[in-house]
Scaffold this active site. Structure first.
Site, PDB file in Angstrom:
ATOM      1  N   HIS A   1      -8.503   3.927   3.268  1.00 13.67           N
ATOM      2  CA  HIS A   1      -8.809   4.593   4.539  1.00 13.67           C
ATOM      3  C   HIS A   1     -10.308   4.724   4.824  1.00 13.67           C
ATOM      4  O   HIS A   1     -10.702   4.928   5.959  1.00 13.67           O
ATOM      5  CB  HIS A   1      -8.224   6.003   4.535  1.00 13.67           C
ATOM      6  CG  HIS A   1      -6.733   6.049   4.561  1.00 13.67           C
ATOM      7  ND1 HIS A   1      -5.960   5.468   3.589  1.00 13.67           N
ATOM      8  CD2 HIS A   1      -5.874   6.591   5.447  1.00 13.67           C
ATOM      9  CE1 HIS A   1      -4.686   5.679   3.868  1.00 13.67           C
ATOM     10  NE2 HIS A   1      -4.605   6.357   4.996  1.00 13.67           N
TER      11      HIS A   1
ATOM     12  N   ASP B   1       0.856  -1.177   0.000  1.00 19.08           N
ATOM     13  CA  ASP B   1       0.000   0.000   0.000  1.00 19.08           C
ATOM     14  C   ASP B   1       0.893   1.228   0.000  1.00 19.08           C
ATOM     15  O   ASP B   1       2.088   1.136   0.298  1.00 19.08           O
ATOM     16  CB  ASP B   1      -0.901  -0.001   1.249  1.00 19.08           C
ATOM     17  CG  ASP B   1      -1.807   1.210   1.287  1.00 19.08           C
ATOM     18  OD1 ASP B   1      -2.420   1.533   0.256  1.00 19.08           O
ATOM     19  OD2 ASP B   1      -1.904   1.868   2.337  1.00 19.08           O
ATOM     20  N   SER B   2       0.303   2.370  -0.284  1.00 23.20           N
ATOM     21  CA  SER B   2       1.069   3.607  -0.229  1.00 23.20           C
ATOM     22  C   SER B   2       1.467   3.962   1.208  1.00 23.20           C
ATOM     23  O   SER B   2       2.374   4.754   1.410  1.00 23.20           O
ATOM     24  CB  SER B   2       0.237   4.740  -0.829  1.00 23.20           C
ATOM     25  OG  SER B   2      -1.023   4.792  -0.195  1.00 23.20           O
TER      26      SER B   2
ATOM     27  N   CYS C   1     -11.097   3.286  -1.379  1.00 28.34           N
ATOM     28  CA  CYS C   1      -9.837   3.799  -0.848  1.00 28.34           C
ATOM     29  C   CYS C   1      -9.593   3.096   0.478  1.00 28.34           C
ATOM     30  O   CYS C   1     -10.534   2.885   1.249  1.00 28.34           O
ATOM     31  CB  CYS C   1      -9.951   5.313  -0.640  1.00 28.34           C
ATOM     32  SG  CYS C   1      -8.518   6.032   0.191  1.00 28.34           S
TER      33      CYS C   1
ATOM     34  N   GLU D   1      -6.246   9.449   8.940  1.00 32.66           N
ATOM     35  CA  GLU D   1      -4.886   9.310   9.467  1.00 32.66           C
ATOM     36  C   GLU D   1      -4.703  10.074  10.775  1.00 32.66           C
ATOM     37  O   GLU D   1      -3.904   9.694  11.619  1.00 32.66           O
ATOM     38  CB  GLU D   1      -3.873   9.776   8.422  1.00 32.66           C
ATOM     39  CG  GLU D   1      -3.884   8.879   7.210  1.00 32.66           C
ATOM     40  CD  GLU D   1      -2.537   8.663   6.572  1.00 32.66           C
ATOM     41  OE1 GLU D   1      -1.629   9.451   6.808  1.00 32.66           O
ATOM     42  OE2 GLU D   1      -2.418   7.681   5.815  1.00 32.66           O
TER      43      GLU D   1
ATOM     44  N   CYS E   1      -3.748  -1.033  -2.105  1.00 30.26           N
ATOM     45  CA  CYS E   1      -3.987   0.381  -2.419  1.00 30.26           C
ATOM     46  C   CYS E   1      -4.885   0.495  -3.652  1.00 30.26           C
ATOM     47  O   CYS E   1      -4.571  -0.055  -4.711  1.00 30.26           O
ATOM     48  CB  CYS E   1      -2.639   1.041  -2.691  1.00 30.26           C
ATOM     49  SG  CYS E   1      -2.746   2.766  -3.140  1.00 30.26           S
TER      50      CYS E   1
END
Ligand code: DGL
Length: 272
Positions: free
Chosen positions: A192, A15-16, A190, A158, A78
């Site tokens: 998140h 993932d990023s 996404c 985040e 991701c």
């Protein structure tokens, strides 16, 4: 099963940054006999505002790093990398089982929708790629997809603002264009966004089912175990390795906040 039909190598997941841990958590839970190497490209996150060319290059670098670690299969957790880098990765490694999150998420959405109107939210780059509407159209031509970029959701998740009044306000404002589109399924496109699922569900209302690709990816991985990937030998303890490209301390702190149930030890910093 014959021991020769088993493969002790781990599964790579990248993932990023930290968001892909939402996918790792589901895979680790569903496949307790398998070991995983998680690679978070924390030095270069976010991917979601970068060009297709750059995301493709990052994806190939992450994949080649994991291949050198000896993985037997790879999961691009991701969404942005899945949208922009997966075709290049599959072309570069045609024999490696590679899973992205877009196909599984779309399959889950097709199974969920009754109205054939499906919403998709993701990063700017994922939405600009058109990857979700294209994949949905291939699976079910009657589907009308409405895609919307929600760039403010990643920083909110985040920061751990998962139940904050400001988050509620931003989610409501961001999703306003979708609320009158008549969608009955909304793909959280996404890594998140599942963290904000309670607020997103509240804003979208009862008639809209949220589709989180983590469990759909686990379903697809299960299918691959039947078709192409050999399972790990029985009785081995599950091993987790975490690699990041920058600041392991921040990674651990965020990982613990995001996934209180998942032990995160021994995070190693690497150069891709
Ligand atoms: N992991 C990214 C995704 O799922 C979100 C974070 C980023 O922009 O890198 O699209």
């Amino acid at each position: 099963m014959d021991e020769r039909e088993r493969d002790p190598r781990p599964i790579g997941i990248f993932d990023s940054g930290v968001g892909g841990l939402t996918v790792l958590a589901e895979l680790a839970r569903r496949f307790p006999g398998e070991s995983f190497i998680y690679l978070g490209d924390t030095a270069r996150v976010p991917y979601g505002a970068k060009s297709a060319r750059t995301v493709e290059r990052y994806t190939l670098q992450a994949a080649s790093f994991l291949l050198n670690k000896g993985v037997k299969a790879m999961v691009a957790a991701c969404n942005t990398a899945s949208a922009l880098g997966l075709a290049a990765l599959r072309a570069a490694e045609p024999h490696l089982p590679v899973l992205g999150v877009i196909q599984p998420g779309c399959r889950a959405a097709v199974a969920t929708t009754r109205s054939h109107r499906v919403g998709v939210i993701g990063t700017r780059s994922t939405v600009a790629s058109g990857a979700y509407p294209d994949a949905l159209a291939l699976l079910e031509p009657r589907i009308r997809a409405v895609a919307l970029a929600c760039p403010l959701f990643v920083p909110l998740a985040e920061e751990g603002w998962l139940d904050h009044p400001a988050t509620r306000l931003i989610v409501a404002e961001s999703l306003a264009p979708l609320r009158h589109e008549g969608v009955d399924a909304l793909i959280l496109g996404c890594t998140h966004y599942p963290l904000l699922a309670p607020i997103i569900a509240e804003v979208m209302g009862e008639g809209v089912a949220l589709v989180d690709s983590a469990s759909a990816v686990a379903d697809e991985l299960e299918q691959r175990f039947i078709d192409v990937i050999l399972p790990a030998p029985e009785g081995r303890p599950q091993r987790m390795d975490y690699l990041v490209t920058d600041i392991p301390d921040r990674f651990v702190e965020m990982a613990r906040r995001i996934l209180p149930g998942l032990p995160v030890h021994g995070v190693e910093m690497v150069d891709l």
